[in-house]
Structures are given as C-alpha cells and as structure tokens.
Write an enzyme that holds these catalytic residues in place. Structure first.
Site, PDB file in Angstrom:
ATOM      1  NE  ARG A  13      43.950  33.773  44.582  1.00 39.71           N
ATOM      2  CZ  ARG A  13      43.166  34.625  45.228  1.00 39.71           C
ATOM      3  NH1 ARG A  13      42.587  35.611  44.575  1.00 39.71           N
ATOM      4  NH2 ARG A  13      42.964  34.520  46.534  1.00 39.71           N
ATOM      5  CG  ASP A  14      44.749  37.522  47.051  1.00 40.39           C
ATOM      6  OD1 ASP A  14      44.156  38.153  46.151  1.00 40.39           O
ATOM      7  OD2 ASP A  14      44.479  37.653  48.254  1.00 40.39           O
ATOM      8  CG  HIS A 206      42.831  35.538  52.394  1.00 48.20           C
ATOM      9  ND1 HIS A 206      43.626  34.934  51.446  1.00 48.20           N
ATOM     10  CD2 HIS A 206      42.646  36.812  51.970  1.00 48.20           C
ATOM     11  CE1 HIS A 206      43.907  35.807  50.487  1.00 48.20           C
ATOM     12  NE2 HIS A 206      43.321  36.955  50.778  1.00 48.20           N
ATOM     13  CG  HIS A 208      44.033  41.562  51.844  1.00 50.84           C
ATOM     14  ND1 HIS A 208      44.505  41.949  50.617  1.00 50.84           N
ATOM     15  CD2 HIS A 208      43.513  40.326  51.674  1.00 50.84           C
ATOM     16  CE1 HIS A 208      44.270  40.989  49.726  1.00 50.84           C
ATOM     17  NE2 HIS A 208      43.663  39.993  50.337  1.00 50.84           N
ATOM     18  CB  CYS A 239      40.591  41.926  45.489  1.00 50.77           C
ATOM     19  SG  CYS A 239      39.133  41.250  44.673  1.00 50.77           S
ATOM     20  CG  ASN A 248      47.286  39.151  49.810  1.00 51.28           C
ATOM     21  OD1 ASN A 248      47.158  39.820  48.792  1.00 51.28           O
ATOM     22  ND2 ASN A 248      46.523  38.118  50.084  1.00 51.28           N
TER      23      ASN A 248
HETATM   24 MG    MG Z   1      42.917  38.298  49.104  1.00 51.83          MG
END
Ligand code: MG
Length: 307
Positions: A13-14, A206, A208, A239, A248
């Site tokens: 996803r990310d 989360h 980065h 993003c 990330n």
């Molecule tokens: Mg992210």
C-alpha cells in the site's frame, strides 16, 4: 529491551501508492507472497480511496480478493472516510486502518476536509467497524510535521488523539508521513499518547526514513511503549499528497536493528532482504534500505569478501 515487536508490512500500500507506472495486481500479490515467505504476517495490502486521485490503488478489490485466497496472514487496508470503509468491508477486509491528518492543510489535501470535520464521522466509522466485527486501527498522519505548515505542535496532535480515544480503536498509530521526526519527538509524543490511551489500545508507529531517522525513531518508539511498527520492504514508498515524502523505513532495516537488539520480530532477515531486492528491481530502484544494500550481520569469511 522487551522481547517482541510486531511488524506491519506496508509496501503493497504505502510502498507502491506513489509509483507513477501502474503495477499489475499479480505483481502486488507476488510482493505479498514474498513478504509472507519472510515471516511478515501482518500486511497492509491496499487502500480504499478515490481511484481517480490514487490510480495505483484502483485495484483494491482484486488485491483484497487475492489476499482472501492467501489465508494465514492478517491483511489490513486503508480508509479515509465512510465510503472507503464500506468498500473495504464489502471487499471482505477484516482489518481497517482509518486515517486522520493532524495538520489542517494536509488534511484538506489528503482527506478532502479539515481535520476536525473528518473526526466528526469517527463515532460512526467506529460503530460500523465494531458492528462488522473487524479490527480497527486509527492513524494520525503528519503527527511530527507537515509539508505545508511545518511544525505540528504536540497539543494539536493530542487534540486529535483525544477525539479518537473517545471511541477507542484496537490500535492507535502516530505517523511521521514526511520523515521529519527525531527520537526526542517520538519520546515526547508517545509519552502524551500513552497517558491519554485507554488500556485496551495498542500503540503503533509509522515512520519514513526521508532524513535517515527512521530506525532510531522506531527503536525509541519501542522503548516508549510502542509494540507495533510499520515498515516497507526495500524502503519503497511515499505519499502522493506529501511532497518529498519518499521512503518508508525499510522493513529489513527494522528487522536487523531489532533482532541485533535482542527483540524478536518473527521475520527471516535473509528472506526479507531477498524480497526487498526483488521489489527494488521490479521498480527499477537503486535506493532503498541500508540492509538490502549491505546485507545482514557478517558471517565470518563472507565478511572478508565484502571488506
Ligand atoms: Mg506513509
């Protein structure tokens, strides 16, 4: 340090959402298979957002169907609003990551409305998730800084957090969406979050690695009560609404740092490195996590060759 950290693999996803070239659904599922083979049993697989705004996630339904055909792991998906939540439930999702954005400008760009407007539907989203019997995580993005507004004060983060805790999710994450935080920020924010959190809520983070503080932040979060950390194989990701948010924190970098610190991850580092190199090759990326480049801790003679 404690004994065990849970890693959530967010590369499908990310990691991929920012890629300009559309990646085939079967390649996303191949990435998921490689993550699972490395022992990554929690995977954020897709995002149920507007496919016009994030075309890379337009195949969320077929990706979710592919996940359901791969039992034995916990798959989560992202939603920003009730429409996304309903789509995710209809697709069979059993875990939702519901995202708010701490800063106003970024909330308008990413979620389409000011922060506290988006929070107004939280009681309904929470009730709907509970009714459906799915696991629910709330994520507060841009909790360490905003690409448009700069500093995001702790008071602002906590005003959002307290609204979320009025309807407690199963997990609660702070996200450093653009990778600006340093360990002292992590410590200060999670100290306040831990004070406000209902006992049942597990804390998650989360990070980065935009400014190479991701691993330090993750270790600091773990020392301050966070037991779940997001990572992305190969450090891929960004993003679409956050300029300069590339990278990330790499899953394999987290695995290396935690395992060498005596904290179990349940992940096979060699297979994680293989998976990281596979996705980096697929994307034609030279960059990525440090450990995918350097390899794990040297084993005797192999070390001499590297030197
Ligand atoms: Mg992210």
């Amino acid at each position: 340090m404690g004994e065990r950290v849970d890693l959530v693999e967010v590369s499908p996803r990310d990691g991929l959402q920012n890629e300009a070239a559309l990646i085939a659904t079967e390649d996303k599922l191949a990435l998921i298979d490689r993550a699972r083979a490395a022992g990554l049993n929690r995977i954020e697989a897709a995002s149920f957002v507007n496919p016009k705004k994030v075309p890379q996630m337009a195949d969320a339904e077929p990706v979710m169907a592919g996940c359901l055909a791969r039992p034995g792991a916990d798959y989560s998906v992202l939603a920003l609003n009730l429409r996304g939540l309903e789509r995710a439930l209809a697709a069979g999702a059993r875990e939702i990551n519901y995202v708010f954005v701490a800063s106003e400008t970024f909330s308008i760009r990413n979620n389409g409305a000011p922060t506290f407007d988006t929070l107004q539907v939280w009681p309904e989203a929470h009730a709907r998730a509970r009714e459906a019997g799915v696991k629910l995580a709330a994520v507060v993005s841009a909790a360490f800084g905003c690409p448009f507004e700069g500093e995001v004060p702790i008071a602002r983060v906590m005003a959002v957090t307290e609204k979320v805790f009025a309807h407690a999710p199963d997990e609660f994450a702070l996200a450093d969406t653009i990778g600006v935080g340093v360990p002292s920020d992590v410590k200060a924010r999670f100290a306040e979050v831990a004070k406000a959190a209902p006992k049942s809520v597990k804390l998650r983070a989360h990070f980065h690695d935009t400014r190479k503080t991701g691993v330090a932040n993750a270790l600091t979060a773990f020392e301050n009560g966070v037991t779940i950390l997001d990572g992305s194989l190969g450090g891929v990701g960004g993003c679409p609404f956050a300029p300069g948010a590339a990278g990330n924190v790499a899953t394999e970098d987290l695995v290396y740092a935690f395992q060498r610190s005596g904290v179990e991850t349940g992940v096979d580092l060699d297979r994680a490195i293989e998976a990281a190199r596979w996705i980096l090759d697929k994307l034609g990326r030279g960059h990525g996590g440090a450990v995918a480049r350097a390899g794990g801790f040297p084993r005797g003679e192999a070390a001499a060759r590297v030197a």
